[in-house]
Design a protein around this motif. Structure first.
Motif, PDB file in Angstrom:
ATOM      1  N   LEU A 100       0.862  -1.180   0.000  1.00  0.00           N
ATOM      2  CA  LEU A 100       0.000   0.000   0.000  1.00  0.00           C
ATOM      3  C   LEU A 100       0.898   1.229   0.000  1.00  0.00           C
ATOM      4  O   LEU A 100       1.374   1.670   1.049  1.00  0.00           O
ATOM      5  CB  LEU A 100      -0.925  -0.006   1.230  1.00  0.00           C
ATOM      6  N   SER A 101       1.143   1.777  -1.174  1.00  0.00           N
ATOM      7  CA  SER A 101       2.013   2.948  -1.297  1.00  0.00           C
ATOM      8  C   SER A 101       1.447   4.099  -0.454  1.00  0.00           C
ATOM      9  O   SER A 101       0.223   4.220  -0.327  1.00  0.00           O
ATOM     10  CB  SER A 101       2.113   3.375  -2.759  1.00  0.00           C
ATOM     11  N   PRO A 102       2.306   4.930   0.146  1.00  0.00           N
ATOM     12  CA  PRO A 102       3.749   5.004  -0.067  1.00  0.00           C
ATOM     13  C   PRO A 102       4.589   4.078   0.803  1.00  0.00           C
ATOM     14  O   PRO A 102       5.813   4.199   0.821  1.00  0.00           O
ATOM     15  CB  PRO A 102       4.053   6.467   0.267  1.00  0.00           C
ATOM     16  N   SER A 103       3.968   3.152   1.523  1.00  0.00           N
ATOM     17  CA  SER A 103       4.732   2.229   2.358  1.00  0.00           C
ATOM     18  C   SER A 103       5.471   1.200   1.514  1.00  0.00           C
ATOM     19  O   SER A 103       4.968   0.761   0.471  1.00  0.00           O
ATOM     20  CB  SER A 103       3.803   1.493   3.320  1.00  0.00           C
ATOM     21  N   PHE A 104       6.647   0.798   1.968  1.00  0.00           N
ATOM     22  CA  PHE A 104       7.392  -0.345   1.446  1.00  0.00           C
ATOM     23  C   PHE A 104       7.594  -0.315  -0.065  1.00  0.00           C
ATOM     24  O   PHE A 104       7.181  -1.214  -0.797  1.00  0.00           O
ATOM     25  CB  PHE A 104       6.710  -1.654   1.856  1.00  0.00           C
TER      26      PHE A 104
END
Length: 208
Positions: free
Chosen positions: A117-121
């Motif tokens: 789930l951007s902006p994560s990872f």
């Protein structure tokens, strides 16, 4: 931008082409509003190209090593894709970063998926990084490609719960299932309704 119907899709692949197959299957229904007019790759002898050929879709291969520089490769891919007059370019497991010339020619019309789930990872290890961080929910993102890595405006997202016994592989497999459904649903909506990109916001033509 509202493409003419059916919208013309060029899909770029580097491997097995499961996302491509999902799009080909969806496009078989005239009500979907799009058709795959070409499939390109950066490698020979991959299942993604075979899937296209079985579906009667033209294919092309442009290997980085065939060109004297990465810029020359990018220009060749850009010119080849442009020849098919796409309304939308879908990077479906394409493992090369497209360059400035490609993005200039097709700005706002190139989409890619990311297994988080951007902006994560961001980056290649999205599922493993999510698992290592201990999040309870991760997922997948469809975004408009820009010059960064997984940084473009978000078009759609789907959530995937993280199970207690998940490994990076089992989590990634469940994300892939959600990713295929998200890709098919969203590309179809883009084809039928059109879309605009305004800063970080992507809007569909059927939104009030």
């Amino acid at each position: 931008m509202t493409p003419r119907r059916p919208a013309r899709l060029v899909v770029l692949v580097s491997g097995s082409g499961t996302n491509l197959q999902a799009l080909l299957d969806a496009c078989a229904d005239p009500s979907y509003g799009a058709r795959v007019v070409a499939v390109g790759a950066d490698r020979d002898d991959i299942e993604g190209l075979a899937r296209a050929e079985r579906a009667g879709v033209p294919t092309f291969v442009r290997k980085v090593g065939q060109f004297t520089s990465r810029d020359h490769w990018d220009r060749a891919v850009t010119d080849t894709v442009a020849g098919f007059e796409p309304d939308l370019v879908v990077l479906a497991g394409f493992m090369k970063l497209v360059g400035a010339e490609f993005l200039t020619r097709f700005g706002g019309r190139v989409v890619n998926t990311h297994p988080a789930l951007s902006p994560s990872f961001p980056g290649m290890r999205g599922p493993a990084d999510a698992l290592a961080y201990g999040v309870k929910v991760t997922g997948c993102t469809l975004f408009v490609v820009d010059a960064g890595v997984d940084t473009g405006p978000i078009v759609a997202q789907r959530a995937v719960p993280v199970e207690d016994d998940d490994t990076a592989d089992t989590l990634h497999e469940r994300i892939k299932v959600a990713e295929r459904a998200m890709l098919v649903d969203t590309v179809g909506r883009m084809a039928r309704a059109g879309w605009t990109v305004e800063g970080r916001r992507t809007r569909f033509g059927d939104e009030g």
